[in-house]
Write a protein that holds these residues in place. Structure first.
Motif, PDB file in Angstrom:
ATOM      1  N   ALA A  80      -4.979 -11.411   1.480  1.00 40.69           N
ATOM      2  CA  ALA A  80      -5.580 -10.621   0.394  1.00 40.69           C
ATOM      3  C   ALA A  80      -4.529  -9.763  -0.296  1.00 40.69           C
ATOM      4  O   ALA A  80      -4.554  -9.605  -1.540  1.00 40.69           O
ATOM      5  CB  ALA A  80      -6.694  -9.745   0.962  1.00 40.69           C
ATOM      6  N   ALA A  81      -3.584  -9.202   0.458  1.00 40.16           N
ATOM      7  CA  ALA A  81      -2.531  -8.396  -0.163  1.00 40.16           C
ATOM      8  C   ALA A  81      -1.637  -9.246  -1.057  1.00 40.16           C
ATOM      9  O   ALA A  81      -1.282  -8.835  -2.179  1.00 40.16           O
ATOM     10  CB  ALA A  81      -1.699  -7.721   0.934  1.00 40.16           C
ATOM     11  N   SER A  82      -1.269 -10.440  -0.593  1.00 40.51           N
ATOM     12  CA  SER A  82      -0.414 -11.311  -1.400  1.00 40.51           C
ATOM     13  C   SER A  82      -1.152 -11.828  -2.627  1.00 40.51           C
ATOM     14  O   SER A  82      -0.615 -11.807  -3.743  1.00 40.51           O
ATOM     15  CB  SER A  82       0.063 -12.485  -0.546  1.00 40.51           C
ATOM     16  OG  SER A  82       0.861 -13.370  -1.304  1.00 40.51           O
ATOM     17  N   ARG A 103      -2.178   2.877  -6.124  1.00 40.89           N
ATOM     18  CA  ARG A 103      -1.012   3.583  -5.565  1.00 40.89           C
ATOM     19  C   ARG A 103      -1.267   3.977  -4.099  1.00 40.89           C
ATOM     20  O   ARG A 103      -0.361   3.894  -3.256  1.00 40.89           O
ATOM     21  CB  ARG A 103      -0.725   4.836  -6.396  1.00 40.89           C
ATOM     22  CG  ARG A 103      -0.211   4.535  -7.812  1.00 40.89           C
ATOM     23  CD  ARG A 103       0.010   5.824  -8.588  1.00 40.89           C
ATOM     24  NE  ARG A 103       0.497   5.564  -9.928  1.00 40.89           N
ATOM     25  CZ  ARG A 103       1.786   5.443 -10.258  1.00 40.89           C
ATOM     26  NH1 ARG A 103       2.716   5.598  -9.326  1.00 40.89           N
ATOM     27  NH2 ARG A 103       2.144   5.208 -11.493  1.00 40.89           N
ATOM     28  N   VAL A 104      -2.508   4.398  -3.812  1.00 44.34           N
ATOM     29  CA  VAL A 104      -2.850   4.772  -2.434  1.00 44.34           C
ATOM     30  C   VAL A 104      -2.788   3.549  -1.513  1.00 44.34           C
ATOM     31  O   VAL A 104      -2.279   3.618  -0.389  1.00 44.34           O
ATOM     32  CB  VAL A 104      -4.249   5.421  -2.397  1.00 44.34           C
ATOM     33  CG1 VAL A 104      -4.705   5.641  -0.954  1.00 44.34           C
ATOM     34  CG2 VAL A 104      -4.240   6.742  -3.155  1.00 44.34           C
ATOM     35  N   VAL A 105      -3.295   2.417  -2.004  1.00 43.90           N
ATOM     36  CA  VAL A 105      -3.287   1.194  -1.190  1.00 43.90           C
ATOM     37  C   VAL A 105      -1.867   0.743  -0.897  1.00 43.90           C
ATOM     38  O   VAL A 105      -1.514   0.395   0.235  1.00 43.90           O
ATOM     39  CB  VAL A 105      -4.083   0.082  -1.896  1.00 43.90           C
ATOM     40  CG1 VAL A 105      -3.919  -1.248  -1.160  1.00 43.90           C
ATOM     41  CG2 VAL A 105      -5.557   0.452  -1.979  1.00 43.90           C
ATOM     42  N   VAL A 106      -1.006   0.769  -1.931  1.00 52.65           N
ATOM     43  CA  VAL A 106       0.379   0.349  -1.746  1.00 52.65           C
ATOM     44  C   VAL A 106       1.105   1.303  -0.804  1.00 52.65           C
ATOM     45  O   VAL A 106       1.888   0.883   0.075  1.00 52.65           O
ATOM     46  CB  VAL A 106       1.098   0.251  -3.108  1.00 52.65           C
ATOM     47  CG1 VAL A 106       2.588  -0.002  -2.916  1.00 52.65           C
ATOM     48  CG2 VAL A 106       0.488  -0.856  -3.943  1.00 52.65           C
ATOM     49  N   ALA A 107       0.856   2.606  -0.939  1.00 56.36           N
ATOM     50  CA  ALA A 107       1.523   3.578  -0.082  1.00 56.36           C
ATOM     51  C   ALA A 107       1.050   3.484   1.372  1.00 56.36           C
ATOM     52  O   ALA A 107       1.819   3.773   2.307  1.00 56.36           O
ATOM     53  CB  ALA A 107       1.284   4.991  -0.608  1.00 56.36           C
ATOM     54  N   TRP A 109       0.073   0.675   2.849  1.00 58.70           N
ATOM     55  CA  TRP A 109       0.302  -0.647   3.418  1.00 58.70           C
ATOM     56  C   TRP A 109       1.262  -0.664   4.606  1.00 58.70           C
ATOM     57  O   TRP A 109       1.014  -1.396   5.572  1.00 58.70           O
ATOM     58  CB  TRP A 109       0.782  -1.613   2.341  1.00 58.70           C
ATOM     59  CG  TRP A 109       1.254  -2.920   2.916  1.00 58.70           C
ATOM     60  CD1 TRP A 109       2.521  -3.328   3.112  1.00 58.70           C
ATOM     61  CD2 TRP A 109       0.414  -3.959   3.425  1.00 58.70           C
ATOM     62  NE1 TRP A 109       2.561  -4.564   3.704  1.00 58.70           N
ATOM     63  CE2 TRP A 109       1.271  -4.977   3.911  1.00 58.70           C
ATOM     64  CE3 TRP A 109      -0.963  -4.121   3.529  1.00 58.70           C
ATOM     65  CZ2 TRP A 109       0.777  -6.144   4.468  1.00 58.70           C
ATOM     66  CZ3 TRP A 109      -1.454  -5.286   4.088  1.00 58.70           C
ATOM     67  CH2 TRP A 109      -0.583  -6.286   4.556  1.00 58.70           C
ATOM     68  N   PRO A 110       2.358   0.094   4.602  1.00 59.36           N
ATOM     69  CA  PRO A 110       3.266   0.044   5.760  1.00 59.36           C
ATOM     70  C   PRO A 110       2.584   0.371   7.087  1.00 59.36           C
ATOM     71  O   PRO A 110       2.856  -0.280   8.109  1.00 59.36           O
ATOM     72  CB  PRO A 110       4.351   1.071   5.414  1.00 59.36           C
ATOM     73  CG  PRO A 110       4.365   1.105   3.935  1.00 59.36           C
ATOM     74  CD  PRO A 110       2.940   0.933   3.527  1.00 59.36           C
ATOM     75  N   ALA A 111       1.691   1.362   7.070  1.00 59.25           N
ATOM     76  CA  ALA A 111       0.987   1.698   8.316  1.00 59.25           C
ATOM     77  C   ALA A 111       0.079   0.558   8.762  1.00 59.25           C
ATOM     78  O   ALA A 111      -0.002   0.227   9.957  1.00 59.25           O
ATOM     79  CB  ALA A 111       0.185   2.982   8.131  1.00 59.25           C
ATOM     80  N   VAL A 112      -0.611  -0.058   7.801  1.00 57.36           N
ATOM     81  CA  VAL A 112      -1.492  -1.175   8.129  1.00 57.36           C
ATOM     82  C   VAL A 112      -0.692  -2.354   8.676  1.00 57.36           C
ATOM     83  O   VAL A 112      -1.051  -2.975   9.683  1.00 57.36           O
ATOM     84  CB  VAL A 112      -2.300  -1.592   6.888  1.00 57.36           C
ATOM     85  CG1 VAL A 112      -3.145  -2.828   7.183  1.00 57.36           C
ATOM     86  CG2 VAL A 112      -3.197  -0.450   6.430  1.00 57.36           C
ATOM     87  N   ALA A 113       0.429  -2.681   8.026  1.00 55.64           N
ATOM     88  CA  ALA A 113       1.253  -3.798   8.474  1.00 55.64           C
ATOM     89  C   ALA A 113       1.867  -3.528   9.844  1.00 55.64           C
ATOM     90  O   ALA A 113       1.961  -4.434  10.684  1.00 55.64           O
ATOM     91  CB  ALA A 113       2.347  -4.073   7.445  1.00 55.64           C
ATOM     92  N   PHE A 114       2.289  -2.279  10.084  1.00 55.50           N
ATOM     93  CA  PHE A 114       2.856  -1.944  11.392  1.00 55.50           C
ATOM     94  C   PHE A 114       1.813  -2.078  12.498  1.00 55.50           C
ATOM     95  O   PHE A 114       2.093  -2.612  13.578  1.00 55.50           O
ATOM     96  CB  PHE A 114       3.405  -0.525  11.358  1.00 55.50           C
ATOM     97  CG  PHE A 114       3.954  -0.060  12.680  1.00 55.50           C
ATOM     98  CD1 PHE A 114       5.199  -0.481  13.119  1.00 55.50           C
ATOM     99  CD2 PHE A 114       3.211   0.780  13.493  1.00 55.50           C
ATOM    100  CE1 PHE A 114       5.703  -0.059  14.347  1.00 55.50           C
ATOM    101  CE2 PHE A 114       3.708   1.196  14.713  1.00 55.50           C
ATOM    102  CZ  PHE A 114       4.960   0.778  15.134  1.00 55.50           C
ATOM    103  N   PHE A 115       0.594  -1.620  12.219  1.00 53.64           N
ATOM    104  CA  PHE A 115      -0.474  -1.710  13.205  1.00 53.64           C
ATOM    105  C   PHE A 115      -0.822  -3.168  13.507  1.00 53.64           C
ATOM    106  O   PHE A 115      -0.954  -3.570  14.672  1.00 53.64           O
ATOM    107  CB  PHE A 115      -1.705  -0.958  12.694  1.00 53.64           C
ATOM    108  CG  PHE A 115      -2.864  -0.963  13.650  1.00 53.64           C
ATOM    109  CD1 PHE A 115      -2.799  -0.288  14.854  1.00 53.64           C
ATOM    110  CD2 PHE A 115      -4.026  -1.653  13.338  1.00 53.64           C
ATOM    111  CE1 PHE A 115      -3.865  -0.300  15.736  1.00 53.64           C
ATOM    112  CE2 PHE A 115      -5.094  -1.666  14.211  1.00 53.64           C
ATOM    113  CZ  PHE A 115      -5.020  -0.991  15.416  1.00 53.64           C
TER     114      PHE A 115
END
Length: 233
Positions: A80-82, A103-107, A109-115
């Motif tokens: 979905a992100a891609s 902007r909030v979703v993009v900011a 994303w790193p936490a979501v991807a790390f989890f």
């Protein structure tokens, strides 16, 4: 051989082109959302790596018969992100004025991807699960075998089995004992005389041979004694 190589080359070329376009779209969207410099280039790497890792883990779990719900969830999140970045950069979104929600979703994303990456990395692999299952079955079999070891296999200090610990063997009961034939039962002489006298009375009164069952009933004997009575008539 050449046909197979041509197909492989076509697949690789197509994958490289699609990956480059998706990489570019993710970079442009991250940069438009305020993530400049090296951070804009790290976003597409994070999305694509999570997509590939989730796909590989999902396929491994499906081949081994394990539940793959968690891997499938993270694959859909990365997809979905891609896909969202590719659609957003198709002219439908003004990249000069990106909405605050994006902007909030993009900011975030790193936490979501790390989890998601951490959960995928700590998911037990197929070989580890199989090894654990095999070792558990082996330990259970050893414990059952040790519990069922008979007392005769435990020698005493003299090297022979202790007779006190030898379980007594009870004779097996006959599941279907043969019935005792009633024709071999010998009636007392007085009872035989009484039965024969009753038989003569019945024959003289009716003219027919006496019925052994009738004589048995008059003598007060059980029904199983009818053959014995008939043998003495």
């Amino acid at each position: 051989m050449r046909a197979s190589l041509a197909r492989v080359d076509a697949v690789i070329i197509q994958a490289v082109i699609a990956g480059a376009l998706s990489f570019s779209h993710l970079h442009d969207l991250a940069e438009a959302a305020g993530q400049g410099g090296w951070k804009a280039w790290a976003y597409p790497v994070s999305v694509d790596l999570l997509l590939v890792a989730a796909w590989r883990r999902m396929r491994e779990q499906q081949r081994s018969g394990l539940p793959s719900g968690g891997s499938r969830l993270w694959f859909l999140v990365a997809l979905a992100a891609s896909l969202g970045a590719n659609v957003a950069t198709a002219g439908l979104l003004d990249l000069a004025h990106v909405p605050a929600l994006l902007r909030v979703v993009v900011a975030g994303w790193p936490a979501v991807a790390f989890f998601g990456g951490t959960l995928l990395a700590h998911t037990p692999r197929t070989s580890e699960s199989v090894d654990r299952g095999a070792s558990a079955v082996s330990e259970a079999g050893d414990s059952v075998a040790s519990a069922l070891t008979p007392a005769l296999s435990e020698p005493t200090a003299s090297g022979t089995a202790d007779p006190e610990h030898i379980p007594a063997l009870e004779p097996a009961a006959d599941p279907d004992p043969a019935p005792v034939p009633t024709s071999n039962i010998h009636l007392p002489p007085a009872l035989v005389d009484r039965a024969q006298a009753l038989a003569r009375e019945l024959h003289s009164s009716t003219g027919d041979p006496a019925d052994p069952d009738t004589i048995r009933a008059r003598l007060g004997l059980p029904a199983s004694m009818t053959p014995a009575v008939a043998a003495h008539l």
